[in-house]
Design a protein around this motif. Sequence first.
Motif, PDB file in Angstrom:
ATOM      1  N   ASN A   1       9.264  -1.908   1.805  1.00  0.00           N
ATOM      2  CA  ASN A   1       8.632  -2.920   0.917  1.00  0.00           C
ATOM      3  C   ASN A   1       9.849  -3.531  -0.078  1.00  0.00           C
ATOM      4  O   ASN A   1      10.525  -3.073  -0.700  1.00  0.00           O
ATOM      5  N   THR A   2      10.032  -4.907   0.081  1.00  0.00           N
ATOM      6  CA  THR A   2      11.340  -5.596  -0.566  1.00  0.00           C
ATOM      7  C   THR A   2      11.057  -5.551  -2.178  1.00  0.00           C
ATOM      8  O   THR A   2      12.132  -5.122  -2.831  1.00  0.00           O
ATOM      9  N   LYS A   3       9.970  -5.573  -2.838  1.00  0.00           N
ATOM     10  CA  LYS A   3       9.937  -5.405  -4.208  1.00  0.00           C
ATOM     11  C   LYS A   3      10.002  -3.946  -4.631  1.00  0.00           C
ATOM     12  O   LYS A   3      10.749  -3.585  -5.622  1.00  0.00           O
ATOM     13  N   ALA A   4       9.777  -3.031  -3.856  1.00  0.00           N
ATOM     14  CA  ALA A   4      10.072  -1.603  -4.150  1.00  0.00           C
ATOM     15  C   ALA A   4      11.397  -1.102  -4.106  1.00  0.00           C
ATOM     16  O   ALA A   4      12.280  -0.527  -4.704  1.00  0.00           O
ATOM     17  N   PHE A   5      11.977  -1.783  -2.992  1.00  0.00           N
ATOM     18  CA  PHE A   5      13.577  -1.571  -2.763  1.00  0.00           C
ATOM     19  C   PHE A   5      14.454  -2.296  -3.920  1.00  0.00           C
ATOM     20  O   PHE A   5      15.400  -1.708  -4.434  1.00  0.00           O
ATOM     21  N   ASN A   6      14.133  -3.533  -4.347  1.00  0.00           N
ATOM     22  CA  ASN A   6      14.772  -4.125  -5.378  1.00  0.00           C
ATOM     23  C   ASN A   6      14.827  -3.385  -6.698  1.00  0.00           C
ATOM     24  O   ASN A   6      15.391  -3.661  -7.349  1.00  0.00           O
TER      25      ASN A   6
ATOM     26  N   THR B   1       0.847  -1.269  -0.088  1.00  0.00           N
ATOM     27  CA  THR B   1      -0.106   0.104  -0.030  1.00  0.00           C
ATOM     28  C   THR B   1       0.939   1.263  -0.076  1.00  0.00           C
ATOM     29  O   THR B   1       0.459   2.228  -0.841  1.00  0.00           O
ATOM     30  N   VAL B   2       1.910   1.168   0.692  1.00  0.00           N
ATOM     31  CA  VAL B   2       3.122   2.204   0.855  1.00  0.00           C
ATOM     32  C   VAL B   2       4.373   1.418   0.398  1.00  0.00           C
ATOM     33  O   VAL B   2       4.599   0.477   0.534  1.00  0.00           O
ATOM     34  N   GLU B   3       5.361   2.379  -0.065  1.00  0.00           N
ATOM     35  CA  GLU B   3       6.686   1.919  -0.025  1.00  0.00           C
ATOM     36  C   GLU B   3       7.422   1.554   1.273  1.00  0.00           C
ATOM     37  O   GLU B   3       8.236   0.661   1.207  1.00  0.00           O
ATOM     38  N   MET B   4       7.083   2.439   2.136  1.00  0.00           N
ATOM     39  CA  MET B   4       7.912   2.174   3.344  1.00  0.00           C
ATOM     40  C   MET B   4       7.210   2.928   4.345  1.00  0.00           C
ATOM     41  O   MET B   4       6.044   3.835   4.524  1.00  0.00           O
ATOM     42  N   CYS B   5       7.874   2.543   5.535  1.00  0.00           N
ATOM     43  CA  CYS B   5       7.352   3.088   6.821  1.00  0.00           C
ATOM     44  C   CYS B   5       8.345   3.577   7.964  1.00  0.00           C
ATOM     45  O   CYS B   5       9.612   3.005   7.653  1.00  0.00           O
ATOM     46  N   HIS B   6       8.010   4.280   8.968  1.00  0.00           N
ATOM     47  CA  HIS B   6       8.878   4.651   9.874  1.00  0.00           C
ATOM     48  C   HIS B   6       8.116   4.226  11.224  1.00  0.00           C
ATOM     49  O   HIS B   6       7.358   4.864  11.295  1.00  0.00           O
ATOM     50  N   THR B   7       8.754   3.267  11.943  1.00  0.00           N
ATOM     51  CA  THR B   7       7.946   2.962  13.408  1.00  0.00           C
ATOM     52  C   THR B   7       9.094   2.403  14.136  1.00  0.00           C
ATOM     53  O   THR B   7      10.077   2.054  14.090  1.00  0.00           O
ATOM     54  N   ALA B   8       8.410   2.166  15.344  1.00  0.00           N
ATOM     55  CA  ALA B   8       9.101   1.283  16.459  1.00  0.00           C
ATOM     56  C   ALA B   8       8.619  -0.106  16.167  1.00  0.00           C
ATOM     57  O   ALA B   8       7.591  -0.687  16.641  1.00  0.00           O
TER      58      ALA B   8
ATOM     59  N   LEU C   1      14.852  -0.419  -7.162  1.00  0.00           N
ATOM     60  CA  LEU C   1      15.725   0.682  -7.410  1.00  0.00           C
ATOM     61  C   LEU C   1      17.162   0.634  -7.882  1.00  0.00           C
ATOM     62  O   LEU C   1      17.355  -0.624  -7.913  1.00  0.00           O
ATOM     63  N   SER C   2      17.558   1.717  -8.559  1.00  0.00           N
ATOM     64  CA  SER C   2      18.968   1.362  -8.994  1.00  0.00           C
ATOM     65  C   SER C   2      20.346   1.266  -7.825  1.00  0.00           C
ATOM     66  O   SER C   2      19.736   1.638  -6.878  1.00  0.00           O
ATOM     67  N   ALA C   3      21.095   0.797  -8.278  1.00  0.00           N
ATOM     68  CA  ALA C   3      22.270   0.523  -7.102  1.00  0.00           C
ATOM     69  C   ALA C   3      22.543   2.061  -6.528  1.00  0.00           C
ATOM     70  O   ALA C   3      22.635   2.080  -5.218  1.00  0.00           O
ATOM     71  N   GLU C   4      22.401   3.035  -7.410  1.00  0.00           N
ATOM     72  CA  GLU C   4      22.672   4.478  -6.914  1.00  0.00           C
ATOM     73  C   GLU C   4      21.667   4.687  -5.787  1.00  0.00           C
ATOM     74  O   GLU C   4      21.828   5.289  -4.801  1.00  0.00           O
ATOM     75  N   TYR C   5      20.405   4.488  -6.241  1.00  0.00           N
ATOM     76  CA  TYR C   5      19.211   4.850  -5.107  1.00  0.00           C
ATOM     77  C   TYR C   5      19.186   4.255  -3.959  1.00  0.00           C
ATOM     78  O   TYR C   5      18.949   4.537  -2.863  1.00  0.00           O
ATOM     79  N   LYS C   6      19.647   2.806  -4.165  1.00  0.00           N
ATOM     80  CA  LYS C   6      19.688   2.050  -2.939  1.00  0.00           C
ATOM     81  C   LYS C   6      20.846   2.482  -1.903  1.00  0.00           C
ATOM     82  O   LYS C   6      20.772   2.479  -0.736  1.00  0.00           O
ATOM     83  N   ALA C   7      22.036   2.917  -2.389  1.00  0.00           N
ATOM     84  CA  ALA C   7      23.086   3.627  -1.673  1.00  0.00           C
ATOM     85  C   ALA C   7      22.469   4.813  -0.900  1.00  0.00           C
ATOM     86  O   ALA C   7      22.862   5.074   0.089  1.00  0.00           O
ATOM     87  N   ILE C   8      21.773   5.703  -1.791  1.00  0.00           N
ATOM     88  CA  ILE C   8      21.215   6.582  -1.190  1.00  0.00           C
ATOM     89  C   ILE C   8      20.207   6.712   0.015  1.00  0.00           C
ATOM     90  O   ILE C   8      20.358   7.477   1.130  1.00  0.00           O
TER      91      ILE C   8
END
Length: 360
Positions: free
Chosen positions: A249-254, A89-96, A256-263
């Motif tokens: 989300n694993t699919k969203a992260f994978n 539903t979203v690409e990422m979250c920030h949580t505890a 990404l380009s190598a540069e964006y993953k590093a960012i």
Amino acid sequence: MQRRSFVHGAGLAGVLAAGVAPAVVHAQANVRWRLASSFPKSLDTIFGAADVFAKKVGEMSGGKFQISTHAGGELMPPFGVVDGVQGGTVEMCHTAPYYFFGKNETFALGCAIPFGLNSRQMSAWMYEGNGLKLMREFYNEYNAINFPGGNTGAQMGGWYRKEIKSAADVKGMKMRIGGFAGRVLERMGGVPQNIPGGEIYQALEKGTIDAAEWVGPYDDQKLGFNKVAPNYYYPGWWEGGPQLDFLINTKAFNALSAEYKAIIECAASHAHVDMQAKYDARNPVALKQLVGAGTKLFRFPKDVMELAFKESMGLYSELSAKNPQWKKVYEDYAKFRAEQTLWFRFAEAGFDDFMQAQKL
């Protein structure tokens, strides 16, 4: 002139000056993500880590990778963000992560457990120990990859409408306490309540709960707990160094380009350090102000601490016997904790004990 001959003859500086290479330099695609937080925007330090992260991603990508941040409840409930990431539903979250111990107790090990690691030790376990490796293996089952996203440092022990003079006063006490620590409070005779940060004040004011903990002076002052519960206890034995996470989300992260993953990795590390720096700088001032306004500070009685420790260790043994995922991660965590505690006993504690006795 053929373009290949021109590039060869002009050299890189000439190419850039001539404006021939923008397509190479700016080849990255535009990416737009949404980040769902578990926290309200009013808590600028803990919610703010998401903003710090998103801003840095934008800066390092030249504005081509944009992440919008959304407070708890804006896109989904504060405790629904892991489901949001898992389902895409979203690409990422920030949580505890310990908020989600109901799914599996192993979530708590990625955040904080009672009498666990302090913030520096937690970062050491994550980055130099096996923490990231083990937690990523676990989060993979939830279609997510984690990046450390901040730490509050050791927390306070919360606000109480009545004084806690012995372990007997914990029995029957209804307390808002974050996630996994409620399991220990329950074993001590208390009644844990898992309430999002934005709803705690009303529950404490109305007497729906008898006590509440959040983070520490800076956030607690913003939430106004001192106005409805004057007794402030320490230390927060359940949160010696709670780590927040960016879960992606694993699919969203994978994708990404190598540069964006590093960012992503660099921006998360920046936000991780930035959050604790802010808490360490702002908590002392806030604590002085709270005490000046009438807050009464108390250290937890020894028998409360001893009972909490006993019940915590008993809980961990029980979990290791029935939850293989917990057992795998906790055994490594516990070994690392023992080594770190021994080391900190000498250098860190020795220095701190001396300095805290001085008149500065």
